[in-house]
Every structure is written in structure tokens, then in C-alpha cells.
Design a protein around this motif. Structure first.
Motif, PDB file in Angstrom:
ATOM      1  N   ASN A   9      -7.872  11.796  12.230  1.00 14.71           N
ATOM      2  CA  ASN A   9      -7.604  11.333  13.600  1.00 14.71           C
ATOM      3  C   ASN A   9      -8.503  10.157  14.001  1.00 14.71           C
ATOM      4  OD1 ASN A   9      -7.371  14.766  14.043  1.00 14.71           O
ATOM      5  ND2 ASN A   9      -5.578  13.435  14.256  1.00 14.71           N
ATOM      6  N   VAL A  10      -8.578   9.174  13.112  1.00 12.29           N
ATOM      7  CA  VAL A  10      -9.455   8.018  13.358  1.00 12.29           C
ATOM      8  C   VAL A  10      -8.729   6.967  14.192  1.00 12.29           C
ATOM      9  CG1 VAL A  10     -10.630   6.068  12.260  1.00 12.29           C
ATOM     10  CG2 VAL A  10     -10.890   8.374  11.327  1.00 12.29           C
ATOM     11  N   ARG A  11      -9.428   6.494  15.188  1.00 18.18           N
ATOM     12  CA  ARG A  11      -8.886   5.480  16.102  1.00 18.18           C
ATOM     13  C   ARG A  11      -9.955   4.408  16.312  1.00 18.18           C
ATOM     14  NH1 ARG A  11      -4.836   5.175  20.095  1.00 18.18           N
ATOM     15  NH2 ARG A  11      -5.401   4.091  22.015  1.00 18.18           N
ATOM     16  N   LYS A  12      -9.531   3.143  16.308  1.00 15.86           N
ATOM     17  CA  LYS A  12     -10.461   2.045  16.575  1.00 15.86           C
ATOM     18  C   LYS A  12      -9.847   1.123  17.619  1.00 15.86           C
ATOM     19  CE  LYS A  12     -14.022  -0.682  16.059  1.00 15.86           C
ATOM     20  NZ  LYS A  12     -15.384  -0.261  16.472  1.00 15.86           N
ATOM     21  N   VAL A  13     -10.556   0.993  18.742  1.00 21.46           N
ATOM     22  CA  VAL A  13     -10.094   0.159  19.850  1.00 21.46           C
ATOM     23  C   VAL A  13     -11.149  -0.916  20.127  1.00 21.46           C
ATOM     24  CG1 VAL A  13      -9.404   0.096  22.268  1.00 21.46           C
ATOM     25  CG2 VAL A  13      -8.844   2.098  20.856  1.00 21.46           C
ATOM     26  N   TYR A  14     -10.704  -2.173  20.164  1.00 19.70           N
ATOM     27  CA  TYR A  14     -11.583  -3.280  20.519  1.00 19.70           C
ATOM     28  C   TYR A  14     -11.323  -3.676  21.972  1.00 19.70           C
ATOM     29  CZ  TYR A  14     -12.255  -3.922  15.485  1.00 19.70           C
ATOM     30  OH  TYR A  14     -12.541  -3.730  14.152  1.00 19.70           O
ATOM     31  N   ARG A  15     -12.381  -4.036  22.655  1.00 18.59           N
ATOM     32  CA  ARG A  15     -12.236  -4.554  24.025  1.00 18.59           C
ATOM     33  C   ARG A  15     -12.438  -6.060  23.998  1.00 18.59           C
ATOM     34  NH1 ARG A  15     -11.779  -0.827  27.916  1.00 18.59           N
ATOM     35  NH2 ARG A  15     -12.350   1.331  27.437  1.00 18.59           N
ATOM     36  N   SER A  43      -1.136  -9.667   7.698  1.00 14.10           N
ATOM     37  CA  SER A  43      -2.285 -10.046   8.518  1.00 14.10           C
ATOM     38  C   SER A  43      -2.165  -9.409   9.898  1.00 14.10           C
ATOM     39  CB  SER A  43      -2.337 -11.573   8.638  1.00 14.10           C
ATOM     40  OG  SER A  43      -3.403 -11.970   9.468  1.00 14.10           O
ATOM     41  N   GLY A  44      -3.255  -8.789  10.347  1.00 18.98           N
ATOM     42  CA  GLY A  44      -3.250  -8.146  11.654  1.00 18.98           C
ATOM     43  C   GLY A  44      -2.720  -6.730  11.664  1.00 18.98           C
ATOM     44  N   SER A  45      -2.403  -6.196  10.489  1.00 20.90           N
ATOM     45  CA  SER A  45      -1.847  -4.837  10.421  1.00 20.90           C
ATOM     46  C   SER A  45      -2.897  -3.754  10.646  1.00 20.90           C
ATOM     47  CB  SER A  45      -1.183  -4.609   9.066  1.00 20.90           C
ATOM     48  OG  SER A  45      -2.132  -4.725   8.020  1.00 20.90           O
ATOM     49  N   GLY A  46      -4.175  -4.104  10.432  1.00 18.41           N
ATOM     50  CA  GLY A  46      -5.254  -3.121  10.579  1.00 18.41           C
ATOM     51  C   GLY A  46      -5.865  -2.693   9.260  1.00 18.41           C
ATOM     52  N   LYS A  47      -5.369  -3.246   8.147  1.00 21.79           N
ATOM     53  CA  LYS A  47      -5.837  -2.789   6.829  1.00 21.79           C
ATOM     54  C   LYS A  47      -7.313  -3.105   6.593  1.00 21.79           C
ATOM     55  CE  LYS A  47      -4.104  -6.909   4.389  1.00 21.79           C
ATOM     56  NZ  LYS A  47      -3.867  -7.685   5.626  1.00 21.79           N
ATOM     57  N   SER A  48      -7.770  -4.300   6.979  1.00 25.10           N
ATOM     58  CA  SER A  48      -9.178  -4.646   6.782  1.00 25.10           C
ATOM     59  C   SER A  48     -10.081  -3.851   7.713  1.00 25.10           C
ATOM     60  CB  SER A  48      -9.401  -6.152   6.978  1.00 25.10           C
ATOM     61  OG  SER A  48      -8.820  -6.885   5.916  1.00 25.10           O
ATOM     62  N   THR A  49      -9.599  -3.589   8.925  1.00 30.20           N
ATOM     63  CA  THR A  49     -10.367  -2.740   9.843  1.00 30.20           C
ATOM     64  C   THR A  49     -10.513  -1.339   9.258  1.00 30.20           C
ATOM     65  OG1 THR A  49      -9.586  -3.952  11.780  1.00 30.20           O
ATOM     66  CG2 THR A  49     -10.442  -1.737  12.155  1.00 30.20           C
ATOM     67  N   LEU A  50      -9.441  -0.829   8.669  1.00 28.08           N
ATOM     68  CA  LEU A  50      -9.497   0.498   8.058  1.00 28.08           C
ATOM     69  C   LEU A  50     -10.500   0.520   6.913  1.00 28.08           C
ATOM     70  CD1 LEU A  50      -8.349   3.360   8.048  1.00 28.08           C
ATOM     71  CD2 LEU A  50      -6.525   2.557   6.541  1.00 28.08           C
ATOM     72  N   LEU A  51     -10.496  -0.517   6.087  1.00 29.02           N
ATOM     73  CA  LEU A  51     -11.473  -0.592   5.003  1.00 29.02           C
ATOM     74  C   LEU A  51     -12.896  -0.638   5.556  1.00 29.02           C
ATOM     75  CD1 LEU A  51     -11.439  -2.611   1.753  1.00 29.02           C
ATOM     76  CD2 LEU A  51     -13.311  -2.995   3.336  1.00 29.02           C
ATOM     77  N   ASN A  52     -13.110  -1.444   6.602  1.00 27.26           N
ATOM     78  CA  ASN A  52     -14.442  -1.547   7.191  1.00 27.26           C
ATOM     79  C   ASN A  52     -14.926  -0.212   7.750  1.00 27.26           C
ATOM     80  OD1 ASN A  52     -14.609  -4.264   6.578  1.00 27.26           O
ATOM     81  ND2 ASN A  52     -13.915  -4.942   8.598  1.00 27.26           N
ATOM     82  N   LEU A  53     -14.004   0.565   8.288  1.00 23.85           N
ATOM     83  CA  LEU A  53     -14.359   1.897   8.792  1.00 23.85           C
ATOM     84  C   LEU A  53     -14.753   2.818   7.643  1.00 23.85           C
ATOM     85  CD1 LEU A  53     -11.508   2.293  11.424  1.00 23.85           C
ATOM     86  CD2 LEU A  53     -13.955   2.181  11.958  1.00 23.85           C
ATOM     87  N   ALA A 218       0.851  -0.765   9.116  1.00 21.23           N
ATOM     88  CA  ALA A 218       1.494  -1.668  10.079  1.00 21.23           C
ATOM     89  C   ALA A 218       1.101  -1.251  11.487  1.00 21.23           C
ATOM     90  CB  ALA A 218       3.010  -1.644   9.930  1.00 21.23           C
ATOM     91  N   ASP A 219       0.685  -2.208  12.279  1.00 16.66           N
ATOM     92  CA  ASP A 219       0.318  -1.937  13.686  1.00 16.66           C
ATOM     93  C   ASP A 219      -0.691  -0.798  13.815  1.00 16.66           C
ATOM     94  OD1 ASP A 219       2.118  -3.933  14.571  1.00 16.66           O
ATOM     95  OD2 ASP A 219       3.777  -2.504  14.458  1.00 16.66           O
ATOM     96  N   GLY A 220      -1.640  -0.754  12.885  1.00 15.34           N
ATOM     97  CA  GLY A 220      -2.712   0.238  12.966  1.00 15.34           C
ATOM     98  C   GLY A 220      -2.336   1.635  12.545  1.00 15.34           C
ATOM     99  N   ASN A 221      -1.166   1.783  11.935  1.00 17.59           N
ATOM    100  CA  ASN A 221      -0.703   3.098  11.489  1.00 17.59           C
ATOM    101  C   ASN A 221      -0.324   3.077  10.014  1.00 17.59           C
ATOM    102  OD1 ASN A 221      -0.330   4.919  14.035  1.00 17.59           O
ATOM    103  ND2 ASN A 221       0.483   2.925  14.635  1.00 17.59           N
ATOM    104  N   ILE A 222      -0.410   4.229   9.378  1.00 18.51           N
ATOM    105  CA  ILE A 222       0.134   4.375   8.032  1.00 18.51           C
ATOM    106  C   ILE A 222       1.632   4.614   8.174  1.00 18.51           C
ATOM    107  CG2 ILE A 222       0.189   5.836   5.972  1.00 18.51           C
ATOM    108  CD1 ILE A 222      -2.780   6.387   6.392  1.00 18.51           C
ATOM    109  N   VAL A 223       2.432   3.727   7.572  1.00 16.56           N
ATOM    110  CA  VAL A 223       3.888   3.850   7.710  1.00 16.56           C
ATOM    111  C   VAL A 223       4.536   4.450   6.464  1.00 16.56           C
ATOM    112  CG1 VAL A 223       4.080   2.016   9.413  1.00 16.56           C
ATOM    113  CG2 VAL A 223       4.195   1.431   6.978  1.00 16.56           C
TER     114      VAL A 223
END
Length: 233
Positions: A9-15, A43-53, A218-223
Motif C-alpha cells: 500500500n505504498v503511495r507517494k504524493v509530491y506537493r 516517461s512520467g508513469s512513476g517507474k523511476s519514483t518507484l525505483l527510488n522508493l 502507468a499513472d503511478g499504478n501497476i497495470v
């Protein structure tokens, strides 16, 4: 089989100003030890953010992240730095080599952070450079090497301390097709020989075919998730 990475249940929100951008939206996933896994997305799908997490480079807004049996979402920055030194290797698209250092010195850096004596770390770095076919380039600096050679140095640096997990973020983005094939096969061979988990982030469908498992983002979700057989040459 044990898990190298477990997210719940991981969520990452940027302000950004008054706006809230959801980069990762309630992802739960586990990666088995020794798995060659590809995070595939545009690009922008969230994959690099997921890796960074997963790598402890960013903290989740909420959720649980466990890597190699260690819950990293609750660690402080000092603890995270120590975690990365001991458990993680990184391979980057832009190589991230220090320009003033030789190949030998660049590869030995992770061992320096582990307080390994100079003689031993140089021996291990030289051995790793030989393993990636660069034994004749150990005293060369990055500017004296091609892009493919620099990426091989980056691979040697990531693997030299034999961390349980290797994270590769668009590792072939700056390489031609022939060099891409060589570099991917090299990463897979070393990871398989050492029983290491390899996480590759890419937007390239072809690169994804090298993995045992493809996780599409895609869009921050596993599809979708797909398992495939891949013979390592």
C-alpha cells in the motif's frame, strides 16, 4: 523463495505549490530474491519514483517498504545511507562516474565507503574491471573511454561490493543497439552468477524482453505483470 523487496500500500504524493501530484498510488508488490525484474513505463508513469522508493532514495507518503528484510520506510537519513552502502548497487543512464578518477578509483568507491583497506579494494576493483572486459583501461579516466566503456565501469562499480540488490535506471539510454545488447547481457550474467536481484527501469519494450518478469507502470499504478523465460548468454 524469499523476497528481496516487498511493498505494501505504498503511495507517494509530491506537493508543487498548492497542487498535489500523485506519483505512486497505493502499490503493493513483491520481488523475489535473484529475480531479474523490469519496471516498464513511459516517461512520467512513476517507474523511476518507484525505483527510488525501493532504493531508499525517497520516502513514501504512506505504506510499508521492506528491502532485504529491513523495513526502510521508517529509517532516518543516516540509517538510509548506511542501508544503501551495504545492500544496494546503482547503475545510471548517465554513468555518474567521477571525471577526475580513473576507472579503478571509480569502481573502488563503494568499498571505500565500507572502510575496506586500499590494497584489498584495488584488488577487488581490478578483478571486477577484468570481469567486464576493461582490464586494459583501469587507469583511464571517463573522458578517455567510450559511452559503452563508461557504462561497463558503472556496472563494475555497482557489483564490486556484491550487494544483494542492483537497481539500474535506464542503463542503456545513451548507448547504441549493439552496445545495449552487450551491456544488458553483462548485467544479467553477473547478477545470475552472484544470485543477485536486478531491477531494471526502462521505457524500452525491447529491454524488457531480457527480464524474467515485467511490471508495467502507468499513472503511478501497476497495470500488468508478466513472467517470461529468458536464457542468459
Amino acid at each position: 523463495m524469499t523476497h528481496s523487496v516487498h511493498l505494501q500500500n505504498v503511495r507517494k504524493v509530491y506537493r508543487i505549490g498548492k497542487e498535489r501530484v500523485v506519483a505512486i498510488d497505493d502499490i503493493s508488490v513483491s520481488v523475489k530474491t535473484g529475480e531479474i525484474c523490469c519496471l516498464l513505463g513511459t516517461s512520467g508513469s512513476g517507474k523511476s519514483t518507484l525505483l527510488n522508493l525501493m532504493a531508499g532514495l525517497e520516502k513514501p507518503t504512506k505504506g510499508l517498504i521492506e528491502v532485504n528484510g529491513i523495513r526502510i520506510d521508517s529509517l532516518n537519513e543516516r540509517q538510509l545511507a548506511r542501508f544503501r552502502q551495504n545492500y544496494v548497487g546503482f547503475i545510471f543512464q548517465s554513468y555518474n562516474l567521477l571525471p577526475t578518477l580513473t576507472a579503478l578509483e571509480n569502481v573502488s568507491l563503494p568499498l571505500t565507503f565500507r572502510d575496506v583497506p586500499k590494497k584489498i579494494r584495488e584488488e577487488k576493483a581490478a578483478e571486477m574491471l577484468k570481469a567486464v572486459g576493461l582490464e586494459k583501461y583501469i587507469l583511464h579516466k571517463p573522458s578517455q573511454m567510450s559511452g559503452g566503456q563508461q557504462q561497463r565501469v558503472g556496472i563494475a562499480r555497482a557489483f564490486v561490493s556484491k550487494p544483494p540488490i542492483i537497481f539500474a535506471d535506464e542503463p542503456t539510454g545513451n548507448l547504441d543497439s549493439k552496445t545495449t545488447e552487450d551491456v544488458i547481457q553483462l548485467m544479467l550474467r553477473i547478477a545470475n552468477e552472484n544470485g543477485q536481484t536486478l531491477m531494471i527501469v526502462t521505457h524500452d519494450q525491447h529491454i524488457a524482453t531480457y527480464a524474467n518478469r515485467i511490471i508495467r507502470i502507468a499513472d503511478g499504478n501497476i497495470v500488468s505483470e508478466e513472467y517470461q523465460q529468458r536464457e542468459i548468454v
